[in-house]
Design a protein around this motif. Structure first.
Motif, PDB file in Angstrom:
ATOM      1  N   LEU A  39       7.163 -10.964  -3.490  1.00  0.00           N
ATOM      2  CA  LEU A  39       7.696 -10.040  -2.492  1.00  0.00           C
ATOM      3  C   LEU A  39       7.713 -10.675  -1.101  1.00  0.00           C
ATOM      4  CD1 LEU A  39       8.720  -7.098  -2.261  1.00  0.00           C
ATOM      5  CD2 LEU A  39       6.358  -6.431  -1.786  1.00  0.00           C
ATOM      6  N   ILE A  40       6.646 -11.343  -0.730  1.00  0.00           N
ATOM      7  CA  ILE A  40       6.580 -11.963   0.603  1.00  0.00           C
ATOM      8  C   ILE A  40       7.590 -13.113   0.712  1.00  0.00           C
ATOM      9  CG2 ILE A  40       4.713 -13.626   0.186  1.00  0.00           C
ATOM     10  CD1 ILE A  40       5.043 -11.543   3.365  1.00  0.00           C
ATOM     11  N   GLU A  41       7.872 -13.779  -0.394  1.00  0.00           N
ATOM     12  CA  GLU A  41       8.877 -14.852  -0.381  1.00  0.00           C
ATOM     13  C   GLU A  41      10.286 -14.275  -0.243  1.00  0.00           C
ATOM     14  OE1 GLU A  41       8.196 -18.053  -0.132  1.00  0.00           O
ATOM     15  OE2 GLU A  41       6.044 -17.641  -0.275  1.00  0.00           O
ATOM     16  N   ARG A  42      10.481 -13.080  -0.759  1.00  0.00           N
ATOM     17  CA  ARG A  42      11.802 -12.444  -0.735  1.00  0.00           C
ATOM     18  C   ARG A  42      12.112 -11.817   0.629  1.00  0.00           C
ATOM     19  NH1 ARG A  42      14.076  -8.565  -5.392  1.00  0.00           N
ATOM     20  NH2 ARG A  42      15.839  -7.741  -4.268  1.00  0.00           N
ATOM     21  N   VAL A  43      11.102 -11.230   1.242  1.00  0.00           N
ATOM     22  CA  VAL A  43      11.270 -10.554   2.532  1.00  0.00           C
ATOM     23  C   VAL A  43      10.816 -11.516   3.619  1.00  0.00           C
ATOM     24  CG1 VAL A  43      10.573  -8.579   3.938  1.00  0.00           C
ATOM     25  CG2 VAL A  43      10.879  -8.306   1.467  1.00  0.00           C
ATOM     26  N   LYS A  44      11.697 -11.897   4.458  1.00  0.00           N
ATOM     27  CA  LYS A  44      11.412 -12.952   5.443  1.00  0.00           C
ATOM     28  C   LYS A  44      11.003 -12.407   6.802  1.00  0.00           C
ATOM     29  CE  LYS A  44      12.547 -16.221   2.583  1.00  0.00           C
ATOM     30  NZ  LYS A  44      11.558 -16.976   1.912  1.00  0.00           N
ATOM     31  N   LYS A  45      10.140 -11.409   6.821  1.00  0.00           N
ATOM     32  CA  LYS A  45       9.609 -10.887   8.086  1.00  0.00           C
ATOM     33  C   LYS A  45       8.194 -10.391   7.834  1.00  0.00           C
ATOM     34  CE  LYS A  45      12.790  -7.401   8.433  1.00  0.00           C
ATOM     35  NZ  LYS A  45      13.430  -6.214   8.959  1.00  0.00           N
ATOM     36  N   PRO A  46       7.428 -10.147   8.877  1.00  0.00           N
ATOM     37  CA  PRO A  46       6.068  -9.626   8.679  1.00  0.00           C
ATOM     38  C   PRO A  46       6.113  -8.336   7.861  1.00  0.00           C
ATOM     39  CG  PRO A  46       6.386 -10.258  10.959  1.00  0.00           C
ATOM     40  CD  PRO A  46       7.728 -10.351  10.296  1.00  0.00           C
ATOM     41  N   MET A  47       5.154  -8.187   6.960  1.00  0.00           N
ATOM     42  CA  MET A  47       5.160  -7.064   6.043  1.00  0.00           C
ATOM     43  C   MET A  47       3.809  -6.352   6.045  1.00  0.00           C
ATOM     44  SD  MET A  47       5.935  -7.066   1.942  1.00  0.00           S
ATOM     45  CE  MET A  47       7.293  -8.159   2.197  1.00  0.00           C
ATOM     46  N   VAL A  48       3.875  -5.032   6.027  1.00  0.00           N
ATOM     47  CA  VAL A  48       2.676  -4.213   5.865  1.00  0.00           C
ATOM     48  C   VAL A  48       2.807  -3.527   4.511  1.00  0.00           C
ATOM     49  CG1 VAL A  48       1.295  -2.289   6.722  1.00  0.00           C
ATOM     50  CG2 VAL A  48       2.435  -3.834   8.342  1.00  0.00           C
ATOM     51  N   VAL A  49       1.853  -3.807   3.624  1.00  0.00           N
ATOM     52  CA  VAL A  49       1.844  -3.237   2.283  1.00  0.00           C
ATOM     53  C   VAL A  49       0.930  -2.020   2.280  1.00  0.00           C
ATOM     54  CG1 VAL A  49       1.280  -3.670  -0.133  1.00  0.00           C
ATOM     55  CG2 VAL A  49       2.315  -5.476   1.246  1.00  0.00           C
ATOM     56  N   ILE A  50       1.480  -0.901   1.852  1.00  0.00           N
ATOM     57  CA  ILE A  50       0.723   0.349   1.796  1.00  0.00           C
ATOM     58  C   ILE A  50       0.290   0.560   0.360  1.00  0.00           C
ATOM     59  CG2 ILE A  50       0.853   2.837   2.170  1.00  0.00           C
ATOM     60  CD1 ILE A  50       3.031   2.075   4.335  1.00  0.00           C
ATOM     61  N   LEU A  51      -1.027   0.691   0.154  1.00  0.00           N
ATOM     62  CA  LEU A  51      -1.620   0.717  -1.189  1.00  0.00           C
ATOM     63  C   LEU A  51      -2.639   1.828  -1.338  1.00  0.00           C
ATOM     64  CD1 LEU A  51      -2.635  -3.046  -1.278  1.00  0.00           C
ATOM     65  CD2 LEU A  51      -0.844  -2.039  -2.664  1.00  0.00           C
ATOM     66  N   ASP A  52      -2.864   2.217  -2.595  1.00  0.00           N
ATOM     67  CA  ASP A  52      -4.018   3.061  -2.881  1.00  0.00           C
ATOM     68  C   ASP A  52      -5.215   2.142  -3.137  1.00  0.00           C
ATOM     69  OD1 ASP A  52      -3.792   2.108  -5.529  1.00  0.00           O
ATOM     70  OD2 ASP A  52      -2.730   3.896  -6.210  1.00  0.00           O
ATOM     71  N   ASN A  53      -6.332   2.713  -3.493  1.00  0.00           N
ATOM     72  CA  ASN A  53      -7.564   1.938  -3.663  1.00  0.00           C
ATOM     73  C   ASN A  53      -7.867   1.614  -5.116  1.00  0.00           C
ATOM     74  OD1 ASN A  53      -8.918   1.686  -0.895  1.00  0.00           O
ATOM     75  ND2 ASN A  53      -8.185   3.786  -0.945  1.00  0.00           N
ATOM     76  N   ALA A  54      -6.846   1.427  -5.937  1.00  0.00           N
ATOM     77  CA  ALA A  54      -7.065   1.068  -7.340  1.00  0.00           C
ATOM     78  C   ALA A  54      -7.858  -0.235  -7.424  1.00  0.00           C
ATOM     79  CB  ALA A  54      -5.725   0.912  -8.056  1.00  0.00           C
ATOM     80  N   SER A  55      -8.632  -0.371  -8.475  1.00  0.00           N
ATOM     81  CA  SER A  55      -9.512  -1.536  -8.601  1.00  0.00           C
ATOM     82  C   SER A  55      -8.737  -2.857  -8.606  1.00  0.00           C
ATOM     83  CB  SER A  55     -10.386  -1.418  -9.847  1.00  0.00           C
ATOM     84  OG  SER A  55      -9.574  -1.342 -11.009  1.00  0.00           O
ATOM     85  N   ILE A  56      -7.517  -2.863  -9.137  1.00  0.00           N
ATOM     86  CA  ILE A  56      -6.769  -4.133  -9.126  1.00  0.00           C
ATOM     87  C   ILE A  56      -6.293  -4.496  -7.721  1.00  0.00           C
ATOM     88  CG2 ILE A  56      -6.025  -3.916 -11.522  1.00  0.00           C
ATOM     89  CD1 ILE A  56      -3.204  -3.341 -10.446  1.00  0.00           C
ATOM     90  N   HIS A  57      -6.320  -3.548  -6.805  1.00  0.00           N
ATOM     91  CA  HIS A  57      -5.935  -3.825  -5.424  1.00  0.00           C
ATOM     92  C   HIS A  57      -7.126  -4.271  -4.582  1.00  0.00           C
ATOM     93  CE1 HIS A  57      -2.706  -0.478  -6.054  1.00  0.00           C
ATOM     94  NE2 HIS A  57      -2.414  -1.574  -6.717  1.00  0.00           N
ATOM     95  N   THR A  58      -8.332  -4.016  -5.054  1.00  0.00           N
ATOM     96  CA  THR A  58      -9.506  -4.238  -4.219  1.00  0.00           C
ATOM     97  C   THR A  58     -10.546  -5.166  -4.832  1.00  0.00           C
ATOM     98  OG1 THR A  58     -10.571  -2.262  -5.133  1.00  0.00           O
ATOM     99  CG2 THR A  58      -9.258  -1.970  -3.126  1.00  0.00           C
ATOM    100  N   ALA A  59     -10.252  -5.793  -5.951  1.00  0.00           N
ATOM    101  CA  ALA A  59     -11.239  -6.642  -6.633  1.00  0.00           C
ATOM    102  C   ALA A  59     -11.702  -7.784  -5.720  1.00  0.00           C
ATOM    103  CB  ALA A  59     -10.654  -7.206  -7.923  1.00  0.00           C
ATOM    104  N   LYS A  60     -12.998  -7.884  -5.544  1.00  0.00           N
ATOM    105  CA  LYS A  60     -13.580  -8.901  -4.651  1.00  0.00           C
ATOM    106  C   LYS A  60     -13.307 -10.320  -5.138  1.00  0.00           C
ATOM    107  CE  LYS A  60     -15.739  -6.039  -1.860  1.00  0.00           C
ATOM    108  NZ  LYS A  60     -14.876  -5.471  -0.886  1.00  0.00           N
ATOM    109  N   LYS A  61     -13.235 -10.514  -6.451  1.00  0.00           N
ATOM    110  CA  LYS A  61     -13.028 -11.866  -6.966  1.00  0.00           C
ATOM    111  C   LYS A  61     -11.633 -12.411  -6.623  1.00  0.00           C
ATOM    112  CE  LYS A  61     -11.461 -10.639 -11.603  1.00  0.00           C
ATOM    113  NZ  LYS A  61     -11.693 -10.781 -13.019  1.00  0.00           N
ATOM    114  N   LEU A  62     -10.758 -11.526  -6.165  1.00  0.00           N
ATOM    115  CA  LEU A  62      -9.405 -11.955  -5.807  1.00  0.00           C
ATOM    116  C   LEU A  62      -9.244 -12.180  -4.302  1.00  0.00           C
ATOM    117  CD1 LEU A  62      -7.492  -9.582  -8.220  1.00  0.00           C
ATOM    118  CD2 LEU A  62      -7.915 -12.016  -8.516  1.00  0.00           C
TER     119      LEU A  62
END
Length: 169
Positions: free
Chosen positions: A77-100
């Motif tokens: 997505l960041i490669e496709r959109v060539k401007k600063p991006m703000v991603v709006i997310l919920d707090n699902a575990s795959i969005h917040t995993a510390k190991k990532l």
């Protein structure tokens, strides 16, 4: 953030995942005594981004979405959109995993920022409205083959602005 997006300074990306089953939900069924009623649990998982510029970007997987798949989607997505991006997310575990964390850092270096919504507030993520429309209005209530389901999802993605529309007040 909305004013910045309207001015074209940034791109807002409402991002989330949804699962689509080839069969409509089966809430009850009759089965002979002593037999087990079996339901196929195969699902087409879709990761999507509804962009403030009006575009819809999706990817489909016939497997569970994990943190690595999620970050691969964000990287494309960041490669496709060539401007600063703000991603709006919920707090699902795959969005917040510390190991990532290294992946988060890489995306931040590329100009992506993250805004996490408060817990239990799906109404604040505009893509949740899209998933609801897809599941309950735009997809026919029928049993699909795997190929038909993929094609139906692609048809909505391809026709997202001219045919399938969302309006926000």
């Amino acid at each position: 953030m909305i004013r910045q997006a309207q001015a074209g300074d940034i791109e807002l990306a409402y991002v989330d995942e949804a699962g689509f089953a080839p069969q409509p939900p089966n809430r009850s069924a009759w089965t002979k005594r002593g037999e087990t009623h079996a339901v196929t649990a195969k699902r087409l998982n879709v990761i999507g981004a509804l962009l403030s510029s009006g575009q819809l970007v999706m990817t489909k997987l016939w497997q569970s979405v994990n943190g690595l798949w999620f970050f691969a989607f964000l990287m494309s997505l960041i490669e496709r959109v060539k401007k600063p991006m703000v991603v709006i997310l919920d707090n699902a575990s795959i969005h917040t995993a510390k190991k990532l964390q290294p992946y988060w850092d890489l995306l931040k270096e590329k100009g992506m920022r993250f805004y996490f919504l408060p817990a239990y507030s799906p109404e604040l993520n505009r893509i949740e409205i899209l998933w609801k429309k897809m599941k309950y209005e735009w997809l026919p209530f029928k049993t699909f083959t795997t190929t038909e389901l993929e094609q139906a999802i692609d048809k909505i993605g391809d026709g997202f602005s001219p045919i399938y529309q969302l309006t926000f007040c």
